[in-house]
Write a protein that holds these residues in place. Sequence first.
Motif, PDB file in Angstrom:
ATOM      1  N   SER A  61     -79.328  69.877 -62.878  1.00  0.00           N
ATOM      2  CA  SER A  61     -78.976  68.875 -61.960  1.00  0.00           C
ATOM      3  C   SER A  61     -78.424  67.546 -62.846  1.00  0.00           C
ATOM      4  O   SER A  61     -77.606  66.750 -62.197  1.00  0.00           O
ATOM      5  CB  SER A  61     -79.771  68.334 -60.920  1.00  0.00           C
ATOM      6  OG  SER A  61     -80.747  67.779 -61.749  1.00  0.00           O
ATOM      7  N   GLY A  62     -78.809  67.459 -64.132  1.00  0.00           N
ATOM      8  CA  GLY A  62     -78.074  66.492 -64.927  1.00  0.00           C
ATOM      9  C   GLY A  62     -79.194  65.207 -64.973  1.00  0.00           C
ATOM     10  O   GLY A  62     -78.913  64.218 -65.563  1.00  0.00           O
ATOM     11  N   LEU A  63     -80.385  65.343 -64.536  1.00  0.00           N
ATOM     12  CA  LEU A  63     -81.388  64.184 -64.373  1.00  0.00           C
ATOM     13  C   LEU A  63     -81.793  64.261 -65.871  1.00  0.00           C
ATOM     14  O   LEU A  63     -82.401  63.170 -66.446  1.00  0.00           O
ATOM     15  CB  LEU A  63     -82.465  64.499 -63.380  1.00  0.00           C
ATOM     16  CG  LEU A  63     -82.271  64.351 -62.275  1.00  0.00           C
ATOM     17  CD1 LEU A  63     -83.431  64.951 -61.103  1.00  0.00           C
ATOM     18  CD2 LEU A  63     -81.753  63.174 -61.685  1.00  0.00           C
TER      19      LEU A  63
ATOM     20  N   THR B 121     -75.404  63.252 -62.837  1.00  0.00           N
ATOM     21  CA  THR B 121     -75.739  63.646 -61.544  1.00  0.00           C
ATOM     22  C   THR B 121     -75.009  63.615 -60.654  1.00  0.00           C
ATOM     23  O   THR B 121     -74.503  64.694 -59.769  1.00  0.00           O
ATOM     24  CB  THR B 121     -77.164  63.336 -61.239  1.00  0.00           C
ATOM     25  OG1 THR B 121     -78.146  63.198 -62.238  1.00  0.00           O
ATOM     26  CG2 THR B 121     -77.720  64.123 -60.048  1.00  0.00           C
ATOM     27  N   GLU B 122     -74.420  62.496 -60.292  1.00  0.00           N
ATOM     28  CA  GLU B 122     -73.314  62.150 -59.427  1.00  0.00           C
ATOM     29  C   GLU B 122     -72.078  63.003 -59.607  1.00  0.00           C
ATOM     30  O   GLU B 122     -71.654  63.681 -58.375  1.00  0.00           O
ATOM     31  CB  GLU B 122     -72.969  60.666 -59.548  1.00  0.00           C
ATOM     32  CG  GLU B 122     -72.072  60.091 -58.488  1.00  0.00           C
ATOM     33  CD  GLU B 122     -72.342  60.134 -57.156  1.00  0.00           C
ATOM     34  OE1 GLU B 122     -73.927  59.732 -56.817  1.00  0.00           O
ATOM     35  OE2 GLU B 122     -71.717  60.240 -55.987  1.00  0.00           O
TER      36      GLU B 122
ATOM     37  N   ILE C 266     -74.624  68.017 -57.223  1.00  0.00           N
ATOM     38  CA  ILE C 266     -75.759  69.096 -56.864  1.00  0.00           C
ATOM     39  C   ILE C 266     -76.762  68.292 -56.120  1.00  0.00           C
ATOM     40  O   ILE C 266     -77.070  67.178 -56.088  1.00  0.00           O
ATOM     41  CB  ILE C 266     -76.341  69.336 -58.571  1.00  0.00           C
ATOM     42  CG1 ILE C 266     -75.275  70.212 -59.206  1.00  0.00           C
ATOM     43  CG2 ILE C 266     -77.583  70.072 -58.243  1.00  0.00           C
ATOM     44  CD1 ILE C 266     -76.052  71.301 -59.849  1.00  0.00           C
ATOM     45  N   ALA C 267     -77.198  69.195 -55.366  1.00  0.00           N
ATOM     46  CA  ALA C 267     -78.496  68.660 -54.353  1.00  0.00           C
ATOM     47  C   ALA C 267     -79.609  69.427 -54.985  1.00  0.00           C
ATOM     48  O   ALA C 267     -79.694  70.422 -55.476  1.00  0.00           O
ATOM     49  CB  ALA C 267     -78.255  69.170 -53.014  1.00  0.00           C
TER      50      ALA C 267
ATOM     51  N   GLN D 123     -85.079  59.656 -59.174  1.00  0.00           N
ATOM     52  CA  GLN D 123     -84.473  60.866 -59.320  1.00  0.00           C
ATOM     53  C   GLN D 123     -83.856  61.365 -58.280  1.00  0.00           C
ATOM     54  O   GLN D 123     -82.649  61.373 -57.999  1.00  0.00           O
ATOM     55  CB  GLN D 123     -85.322  62.155 -60.056  1.00  0.00           C
ATOM     56  CG  GLN D 123     -86.166  61.820 -61.589  1.00  0.00           C
ATOM     57  CD  GLN D 123     -86.788  62.981 -61.816  1.00  0.00           C
ATOM     58  OE1 GLN D 123     -87.264  63.592 -60.967  1.00  0.00           O
ATOM     59  NE2 GLN D 123     -86.847  62.928 -63.217  1.00  0.00           N
TER      60      GLN D 123
ATOM     61  N   ARG E 184     -80.772  59.220 -57.678  1.00  0.00           N
ATOM     62  CA  ARG E 184     -79.634  59.697 -58.561  1.00  0.00           C
ATOM     63  C   ARG E 184     -78.876  60.883 -57.739  1.00  0.00           C
ATOM     64  O   ARG E 184     -77.751  60.862 -57.570  1.00  0.00           O
ATOM     65  CB  ARG E 184     -80.136  60.125 -59.749  1.00  0.00           C
ATOM     66  CG  ARG E 184     -80.068  58.781 -60.730  1.00  0.00           C
ATOM     67  CD  ARG E 184     -80.730  58.958 -61.887  1.00  0.00           C
ATOM     68  NE  ARG E 184     -79.943  59.710 -62.956  1.00  0.00           N
ATOM     69  CZ  ARG E 184     -80.502  60.176 -63.829  1.00  0.00           C
ATOM     70  NH1 ARG E 184     -81.597  59.907 -64.340  1.00  0.00           N
ATOM     71  NH2 ARG E 184     -79.620  61.219 -64.781  1.00  0.00           N
ATOM     72  N   ILE E 185     -79.627  61.786 -57.164  1.00  0.00           N
ATOM     73  CA  ILE E 185     -79.379  63.120 -56.586  1.00  0.00           C
ATOM     74  C   ILE E 185     -78.503  62.496 -55.325  1.00  0.00           C
ATOM     75  O   ILE E 185     -77.560  63.112 -54.834  1.00  0.00           O
ATOM     76  CB  ILE E 185     -80.467  63.823 -56.054  1.00  0.00           C
ATOM     77  CG1 ILE E 185     -81.150  64.620 -57.461  1.00  0.00           C
ATOM     78  CG2 ILE E 185     -79.811  65.074 -55.267  1.00  0.00           C
ATOM     79  CD1 ILE E 185     -80.247  65.526 -58.231  1.00  0.00           C
TER      80      ILE E 185
ATOM     81  N   GLY F 110     -76.987  59.914 -54.737  1.00  0.00           N
ATOM     82  CA  GLY F 110     -75.712  59.192 -55.231  1.00  0.00           C
ATOM     83  C   GLY F 110     -75.945  57.651 -54.887  1.00  0.00           C
ATOM     84  O   GLY F 110     -75.139  56.733 -54.562  1.00  0.00           O
TER      85      GLY F 110
END
Lengths: 361, 289
Positions: free
Chosen positions: A56-58, A78-79, A83-84, B184, B187-188, B190
């Motif tokens: 997810s890119g975290l 992440t943005e 991805i959720a 976190q 961030r997910i 947005g």
Amino acid sequence: MARITLEHIRHAYSEKAKAAGDYALKEVHHEWEDGGAYALLGPSGCGKTTLLNIISGLLTPSDGRILFDGKDVTQLSTEERNIAQVFQFPVVYDTMTVFDNLAFPLRNRKVPEAEVEKRVNEILEMTDLAGMAKRRAQRLTADQKQKISLGRGLVRANVNAILFDEPLTVIDPHMKWVLRSQLKRLHRQSRFTMVYVTHDQTEALTFADKVVVMHDGQIVQIGTPAELFERPSHTFVGYFIGSPGMNIMSVAIDGATARIGDQSIALSAAPVLKGQGRIELGIRPEFIKLGREGMPITINKVEDIGRQKIVRASFCGQPISIVVPEDDDIPADAKVTFEKQAIGIFADSWRAMNETGRQEG
Amino acid sequence: MEKTWNNKAWFLVLPVLLLVAFSAVIPLMTVVNYSVQDTFGNNQFFWAGTDWFVEILTSPRFWDALWRNLIFSGVILAIEVPLGILIALNMPKHGIGVPVCLVLMALPLLIPWNVVGTIWQVFGRVDIGLLGYFLNSLGISYNYTQNPAHAWATVIVMDVWHWTSLVVLLCYAGLVSIPDAYYQAARIDGASRWSVFRYIQLPKMKRVLLIAVLLRFMDSFMIYTEPFVVTGGGPGNSTTFLSIDLVKMAIGQFDLGPAAAMSIIYFLIILLLSWVFYTVMTQSDAEQK
Ligand SMILES: Nc1ncnc2c1ncn2[C@@H]1O[C@H](COP(=O)(O)OP(=O)(O)OP(=O)(O)O)[C@@H](O)[C@H]1O
Ligand SMILES: [Mg+2]
């Protein structure tokens, strides 16, 4: 919706990592097919969350690349990856209402309000929260909060993938079952790539088309539930999948014969062994026949688990479990035979060779 | 948890009650006693009723000091709270930076108040003070002993220097209690930097902010030592806050009656305003449930 490729991903949390043991993820090289439903199964601390956060890119991996549909996204945020992800512990925005919580990911992405309303109402319906849309999220119970977390993961349309990190741990068993079938249905409708982390094997086996088993920072096997059961490629998979797990015993190999103590077991083919290493024989309790013929065992205990009985015994000094049907009787001087096709030979924990002689690993 | 009622528990709080009685309640009663009597010395007292209260409440000197004090508290709250939050948000959360920042932040809080006053008194002096000398060499004719605006600026900057740390430390304590998963998830989802502050950090800091605001208000409303050391309430009366005025009246002029009446009014104002702050801030919290 995307095909996600992980190229030689390794990750260490400390920057000074050198030895393999310092890596939380040792090396993962794998492709998640577009629209697949995967379960990621493994014990606590094996790196499941780390792997999800990398996708997810975290987290940015220490080594390796991540590709979405062939495009390198390793450095994207992440943005940008779209991805959720649903986390292990419920995260709700306390000061917002349930509705606003669910609308939050959409509003941040400037989705028109009419569309927001429609999507959020669908999710409220699905998670059985419709009655409390206007309530503040702060006072809700843990499982309601987790449903909100889950809902925020599902509310977005057109995500590349949805990652679930043990999303149903705090939810009661009945609701768990309902939500899992909802997720399954949602997957069939939307065809999002889904990765579902769990350490509950029934959950993994019911949700997924493909189960990915992780152990100690590595993926040890990817396969359908049946493959994992019948031909585990690592002793860990044999032991972790199935209840009770596979019987693993150390043996010596002599051509197409395995020797344990003074017993010889015929194999369907001679395994090809590279080097010395530790050699083990694995056989599932379901494929051992208990009767008056074969090799002697000493029975220690019989557990009745409903339709079956589990016999705990010792065989040539090594513990062994055998599953027998409920109404079979157990002879006093019990003997066992192993089903030849179901025997696996493992060298240093990895499957050495299958019955047809094809090398695996 | 189940609450148990047991009257013996009173014995356990008795020592504290006695201590508080001797150190607070009895002196307060003495003050009440003085406030309704007059004396011409010789330990002879006459009943004065509400005379002193009327005198204080109608004296411009009291109202001026009160206004000065309210403005002072307002200004330092308006500076210290946002500044404290800002600093807390930018403090490191991991690694060697954490203890370093914490110690740096705690330093001003460890210095005795009169020393803080002395530091700034010297620091601001035109002849030998670094700040005073520097400002004057820049062409600003800074002199806090003559210019009321400069005196105010000095006292405010000193207070900000002294006490912003308290707000920082309290806010920081609130911030570090936020699990990583919240950031976190944001961030997910947005979320923008502002949304993270508005919906995650601020709600978590709310309780400690309430404490910070209350403490800073009460403290600044009772401020005495630092301005007394730096400006002595001057130039003129420009930095004579309530407590300085009170001391002048009680010790300087030995007007025990009016000073006692003023103490009581002062005490009630602080009590009232603290209660107002508390209700307003907890009310807005309750609304959100
Ligand atoms: N932020 C971190 N800093 C340092 N080490 C970490 C961090 N997060 C995880 N680890 C370590 O990395 C390893 C893998 O952790 P990870 O959280 O990925 O496991 P997991 O499979 O998700 O386990 P669980 O089932 O308990 O959630 C563990 O040994 C853990 O101690
Ligand atoms: Mg985890």
